[in-house]
Design a protein around this motif. Structure first.
Motif, PDB file in Angstrom:
ATOM      1  N   PRO A  54       0.816  -1.223   0.000  1.00 38.11           N
ATOM      2  CA  PRO A  54       0.000   0.000   0.000  1.00 38.11           C
ATOM      3  C   PRO A  54       0.845   1.268   0.000  1.00 38.11           C
ATOM      4  N   LEU A  55       1.958   1.262   0.749  1.00 42.51           N
ATOM      5  CA  LEU A  55       2.781   2.472   0.833  1.00 42.51           C
ATOM      6  C   LEU A  55       3.406   2.780  -0.524  1.00 42.51           C
ATOM      7  N   LEU A  56       3.907   1.713  -1.197  1.00 46.37           N
ATOM      8  CA  LEU A  56       4.504   1.871  -2.521  1.00 46.37           C
ATOM      9  C   LEU A  56       3.463   2.385  -3.511  1.00 46.37           C
ATOM     10  N   ASN A  57       2.236   1.836  -3.379  1.00 47.42           N
ATOM     11  CA  ASN A  57       1.129   2.244  -4.239  1.00 47.42           C
ATOM     12  C   ASN A  57       0.847   3.741  -4.074  1.00 47.42           C
ATOM     13  N   ALA A  58       0.778   4.154  -2.810  1.00 48.16           N
ATOM     14  CA  ALA A  58       0.500   5.563  -2.534  1.00 48.16           C
ATOM     15  C   ALA A  58       1.608   6.443  -3.088  1.00 48.16           C
ATOM     16  N   LEU A  59       2.869   5.989  -2.936  1.00 51.56           N
ATOM     17  CA  LEU A  59       4.000   6.772  -3.455  1.00 51.56           C
ATOM     18  C   LEU A  59       3.920   6.892  -4.979  1.00 51.56           C
ATOM     19  N   ALA A  60       3.560   5.776  -5.643  1.00 52.09           N
ATOM     20  CA  ALA A  60       3.458   5.801  -7.098  1.00 52.09           C
ATOM     21  C   ALA A  60       2.368   6.767  -7.531  1.00 52.09           C
ATOM     22  N   ASN A  61       1.218   6.721  -6.829  1.00 54.89           N
ATOM     23  CA  ASN A  61       0.129   7.655  -7.135  1.00 54.89           C
ATOM     24  C   ASN A  61       0.604   9.093  -6.978  1.00 54.89           C
ATOM     25  N   ALA A  62       1.284   9.367  -5.852  1.00 58.92           N
ATOM     26  CA  ALA A  62       1.727  10.732  -5.573  1.00 58.92           C
ATOM     27  C   ALA A  62       2.703  11.200  -6.638  1.00 58.92           C
ATOM     28  N   ALA A  63       3.615  10.298  -7.066  1.00 58.44           N
ATOM     29  CA  ALA A  63       4.589  10.682  -8.088  1.00 58.44           C
ATOM     30  C   ALA A  63       3.887  11.010  -9.393  1.00 58.44           C
ATOM     31  N   MET A  64       2.871  10.203  -9.739  1.00 53.74           N
ATOM     32  CA  MET A  64       2.155  10.472 -10.987  1.00 53.74           C
ATOM     33  C   MET A  64       1.441  11.815 -10.930  1.00 53.74           C
ATOM     34  N   VAL A  65       0.788  12.093  -9.794  1.00 46.10           N
ATOM     35  CA  VAL A  65       0.050  13.357  -9.671  1.00 46.10           C
ATOM     36  C   VAL A  65       1.011  14.541  -9.736  1.00 46.10           C
ATOM     37  N   ALA A  66       2.162  14.422  -9.013  1.00 48.59           N
ATOM     38  CA  ALA A  66       3.117  15.530  -8.994  1.00 48.59           C
ATOM     39  C   ALA A  66       3.652  15.780 -10.396  1.00 48.59           C
ATOM     40  N   ASN A  67       3.971  14.688 -11.129  1.00 43.38           N
ATOM     41  CA  ASN A  67       4.489  14.860 -12.480  1.00 43.38           C
ATOM     42  C   ASN A  67       3.443  15.464 -13.393  1.00 43.38           C
ATOM     43  N   PHE A  68       2.197  15.028 -13.209  1.00 48.36           N
ATOM     44  CA  PHE A  68       1.141  15.587 -14.047  1.00 48.36           C
ATOM     45  C   PHE A  68       1.019  17.087 -13.821  1.00 48.36           C
ATOM     46  N   VAL A  69       1.032  17.497 -12.538  1.00 45.10           N
ATOM     47  CA  VAL A  69       0.888  18.921 -12.221  1.00 45.10           C
ATOM     48  C   VAL A  69       2.010  19.716 -12.860  1.00 45.10           C
ATOM     49  N   ALA A  70       3.253  19.201 -12.731  1.00 38.59           N
ATOM     50  CA  ALA A  70       4.392  19.936 -13.286  1.00 38.59           C
ATOM     51  C   ALA A  70       4.308  20.009 -14.802  1.00 38.59           C
ATOM     52  N   LEU A  71       3.926  18.880 -15.434  1.00 34.05           N
ATOM     53  CA  LEU A  71       3.920  18.844 -16.898  1.00 34.05           C
ATOM     54  C   LEU A  71       2.786  19.675 -17.474  1.00 34.05           C
ATOM     55  N   GLN A  72       1.607  19.617 -16.824  1.00 31.57           N
ATOM     56  CA  GLN A  72       0.502  20.397 -17.383  1.00 31.57           C
ATOM     57  C   GLN A  72       0.805  21.885 -17.296  1.00 31.57           C
ATOM     58  N   CYS A  73       1.603  22.276 -16.268  1.00 32.65           N
ATOM     59  CA  CYS A  73       1.977  23.693 -16.159  1.00 32.65           C
ATOM     60  C   CYS A  73       2.812  24.128 -17.355  1.00 32.65           C
ATOM     61  N   LEU A  74       3.710  23.229 -17.829  1.00 34.09           N
ATOM     62  CA  LEU A  74       4.542  23.581 -18.984  1.00 34.09           C
ATOM     63  C   LEU A  74       3.662  23.952 -20.175  1.00 34.09           C
ATOM     64  N   GLY A  75       2.663  23.118 -20.449  1.00 33.46           N
ATOM     65  CA  GLY A  75       1.792  23.404 -21.574  1.00 33.46           C
ATOM     66  C   GLY A  75       0.880  24.580 -21.315  1.00 33.46           C
ATOM     67  N   PHE A  76       0.408  24.666 -20.093  1.00 36.24           N
ATOM     68  CA  PHE A  76      -0.593  25.665 -19.738  1.00 36.24           C
ATOM     69  C   PHE A  76      -0.010  27.078 -19.812  1.00 36.24           C
ATOM     70  N   ILE A  77       1.219  27.246 -19.323  1.00 33.37           N
ATOM     71  CA  ILE A  77       1.822  28.577 -19.337  1.00 33.37           C
ATOM     72  C   ILE A  77       2.078  29.008 -20.777  1.00 33.37           C
ATOM     73  N   TRP A  78       2.535  28.029 -21.606  1.00 33.42           N
ATOM     74  CA  TRP A  78       2.728  28.346 -23.023  1.00 33.42           C
ATOM     75  C   TRP A  78       1.420  28.797 -23.648  1.00 33.42           C
ATOM     76  N   LEU A  79       0.343  28.040 -23.359  1.00 36.41           N
ATOM     77  CA  LEU A  79      -0.973  28.344 -23.915  1.00 36.41           C
ATOM     78  C   LEU A  79      -1.438  29.727 -23.477  1.00 36.41           C
ATOM     79  N   GLU A  80      -1.220  30.028 -22.199  1.00 36.20           N
ATOM     80  CA  GLU A  80      -1.642  31.319 -21.646  1.00 36.20           C
ATOM     81  C   GLU A  80      -0.929  32.464 -22.363  1.00 36.20           C
ATOM     82  N   ARG A  81       0.386  32.293 -22.590  1.00 34.84           N
ATOM     83  CA  ARG A  81       1.139  33.377 -23.233  1.00 34.84           C
ATOM     84  C   ARG A  81       0.743  33.531 -24.694  1.00 34.84           C
ATOM     85  N   LYS A  82       0.505  32.395 -25.366  1.00 40.25           N
ATOM     86  CA  LYS A  82       0.033  32.451 -26.746  1.00 40.25           C
ATOM     87  C   LYS A  82      -1.319  33.152 -26.810  1.00 40.25           C
ATOM     88  N   PHE A  83      -2.207  32.753 -25.895  1.00 41.08           N
ATOM     89  CA  PHE A  83      -3.554  33.301 -25.867  1.00 41.08           C
ATOM     90  C   PHE A  83      -3.506  34.801 -25.597  1.00 41.08           C
TER      91      PHE A  83
END
Lengths: 185, 370
Positions: free
Chosen positions: B53-82
């Motif tokens: 369970p602990l490993l599972n939770a860590l994997a979930n947390a890593a995926m969420v953290a990476n998603f947040v960081a990666l979506q920001c890369l696209g989102f900031i670009w989109l915002e500046r383009k917009f």
């Protein structure tokens, strides 16, 4: 913007390993690339040159193409564009703002007044150029310079960033830079 | 000359619309290919992770953290383009294709910048503040349902969790404002607290009315009971005003114009993050954009049926709907000027709070009549 890599440059990075070779590129290149392409500049208009600076950021010329946008606080700025004539009273504030910017920081002296005092050079209340109290990297000629000339200065500053050593040891200052003068004569 | 200026004022060119359509098509194509990838090759790894369970939770947390960081890369670009398109500019162009790598360059540069802590600052508070702001916005992503399966942790009290966690980021904002020992930071921090706390009230009330109609607080539950009809279509008289209030409140919660008073540049330099440089400042930025994506996603979950939709994979539906809400928020941001602080407060307490109270009463009556 980015200069394409030459084959000879890539060849110098090749390190032979059993069964082929790998490329080991210097981290300098990455740091230079990032700094060159993300120069957030300090909102710092002193007089009429500031109008041309705003024009450079607006629709026709669009500094955001180069990744430049204006930050209001010196803590988040990389480039200070000194746009306009500097009165003796204003100079200490410019010095303070320059000191508040985090390293690595660059200064563009925009227009005749910021470069050398301009038409007010003989006045007792005007400082004869920003380089009297802060190190200037690029002098942009004009009174005021057209946005194109400012963009020219920014591209020259990008070249300067590309040519310097981007990474130093902790605590050591960056090596001194030679300023670039644009236009004139 | 005149005609030239007129021509250059045409904000979005046909090529750019084409670009947008082709990017959307590419995203859809990639997302539809995901279920057909050879996932069974990963089976030994996933079953190993699932056993602990602990490993599972860590994997979930890593995926969420990476998603947040990666979506920001696209989102900031989109915002500046917009922003560029709204102002008849082109936005980032020179770094990568159409400026796509602009945010990467910004991030690398911020990492390499000098990290300044002011001499008179309250150093522990100053250092802690960016993480106090960033961690709550990361935590909220744990309950956001991308699909019925893609959800970090399906809490039965998801709506309550979201509200309580996102409110704690106020603490970080105040720590930043107080710890910097700078008058502009403090004023920005105080404004931010006033704004976030007041706009939390109608936000909570509006979410409560949705919860009353759905009969569940779990975010996945709220989506699944919209299977027949999205909330906004099922009770239009109730839900359209609710969505409008929700949108206004989230705009205020993520400090976007017309509610960007905490970082009003003409008055407060840069608000509560005036003294922050380098990576610490990047964390504030990251938190802001993560919050923004999350609010749009929450609006989709509550009002527009979350991942529900025909034809396309569920995650694609969710992302597309969220992008639509994000575009709406960007449109508002780059169109409207900033409000005054008294206008903002009186609008909240005299208009939004009574309106959301009325909505709750209406939701109660509608719930009884069901």
């Amino acid at each position: 913007m980015d200069k394409p890599l030459t084959q000879s440059e890539i060849d110098t990075w090749k390190v032979p390993v059993p069964g082929g070779s790998v490329l080991l590129a210097p981290a300098d290149r990455l740091a230079q690339w990032a700094r060159r392409n993300s120069m957030w500049s300090l909102t710092f208009g002193l007089s009429c040159c500031a109008i041309e600076m705003m024009a450079a950021a607006a629709a026709r010329n669009d500094l955001d193409r180069f990744g430049i946008f204006f930050r209001a606080t010196p803590r988040q700025a990389d480039v200070m564009i000194v746009a306009g004539w500097i009165s003796v009273k204003m100079a200490p504030f410019i010095k303070t703002l320059y000191d508040q910017m985090p390293e690595p920081k660059y200064v563009i002296a925009m227009g005749g007044c910021a470069s050398a005092g301009g038409p007010y050079r003989d006045s007792i209340t005007v400082v004869k150029g920003a380089d009297q109290f802060i190190p200037v990297d690029v002098y942009v000629y004009g009174c005021p310079p057209r946005p194109e000339n400012l963009i020219n200065g920014i591209i020259k500053l990008q070249d300067l960033i590309t040519s310097e050593h981007a990474l130093t040891r902790r605590g050591q200052p960056l090596p001194p830079r030679t300023p670039i003068v644009i236009g004139g004569e | 000359m005149t005609s030239g200026i007129l021509r250059s004022r045409r904000p979005i060119r046909a090529a750019e619309v084409g670009l947008g359509i082709s990017i959307t098509v590419a995203i859809i194509a990639i997302a539809s290919a995901i279920p057909h990838l050879p996932w069974q090759l990963l089976k030994p790894l996933t079953s190993f992770v699932a056993r602990y369970p602990l490993l599972n939770a860590l994997a979930n947390a890593a995926m969420v953290a990476n998603f947040v960081a990666l979506q920001c890369l696209g989102f900031i670009w989109l915002e500046r383009k917009f922003a560029g398109w709204m102002q008849a500019r082109v936005g980032p162009m020179h770094v990568g294709w159409k400026g796509l790598l602009q945010t990467v360059a910004d991030a690398v540069k911020l990492l390499l910048k000098e990290d300044i802590v002011p001499t008179d600052a309250d150093k522990p508070l100053f250092a802690l503040a960016p993480y106090l702001v960033f961690v709550p916005s990361l935590l909220t992503f744990m309950v956001l349902p991308f699909t019925s399966a893609w959800v970090g942790y399906d809490l039965p009290l998801g709506a309550l969790f979201v509200l309580s966690i996102s409110t704690t980021s106020i603490l970080g904002v105040f720590a930043a404002g107080w710890g910097s020992n700078n008058k502009y930071s403090l004023l920005g921090g105080v404004r931010a607290i006033a704004q976030l706390l007041s706009y939390d009230v109608p936000l909570i009330l509006v979410m409560l009315s949705v919860v009353m109609l759905s009969g569940t607080m779990s975010l996945t539950g709220i989506v699944t009971q919209q299977e027949k009809l999205w909330n906004i279509a099922a009770h239009p008289l109730l839900m359209i005003p609710a969505f409008l209030i929700f949108l206004i409140c989230t705009l205020a919660e993520v400090n976007r114009a017309p509610f960007d008073l905490p970082e009003a540049e003409s008055e407060l330099v840069s608000g509560f993050h005036t003294e922050y440089s380098g990576m610490r400042f990047a964390f504030f930025f990251l938190a802001e954009f993560a919050n923004n994506f999350f609010s749009a996603g929450l609006a989709v979950t509550l009002f527009f049926g979350g991942w529900l939709g025909a034809g396309l994979p569920a995650a694609v539906w969710f992302t597309l709907k969220t992008l639509c809400v994000i575009f709406l928020m960007m449109w508002i941001r780059w169109t409207l000027p900033r409000l005054r602080i008294d206008q903002m407060m009186s609008f909240c307490w005299k208009v939004l709070v009574p309106a959301s109270m009325a909505l709750i009463c209406a939701a109660a009556i509608a719930g009884v009549s069901h």
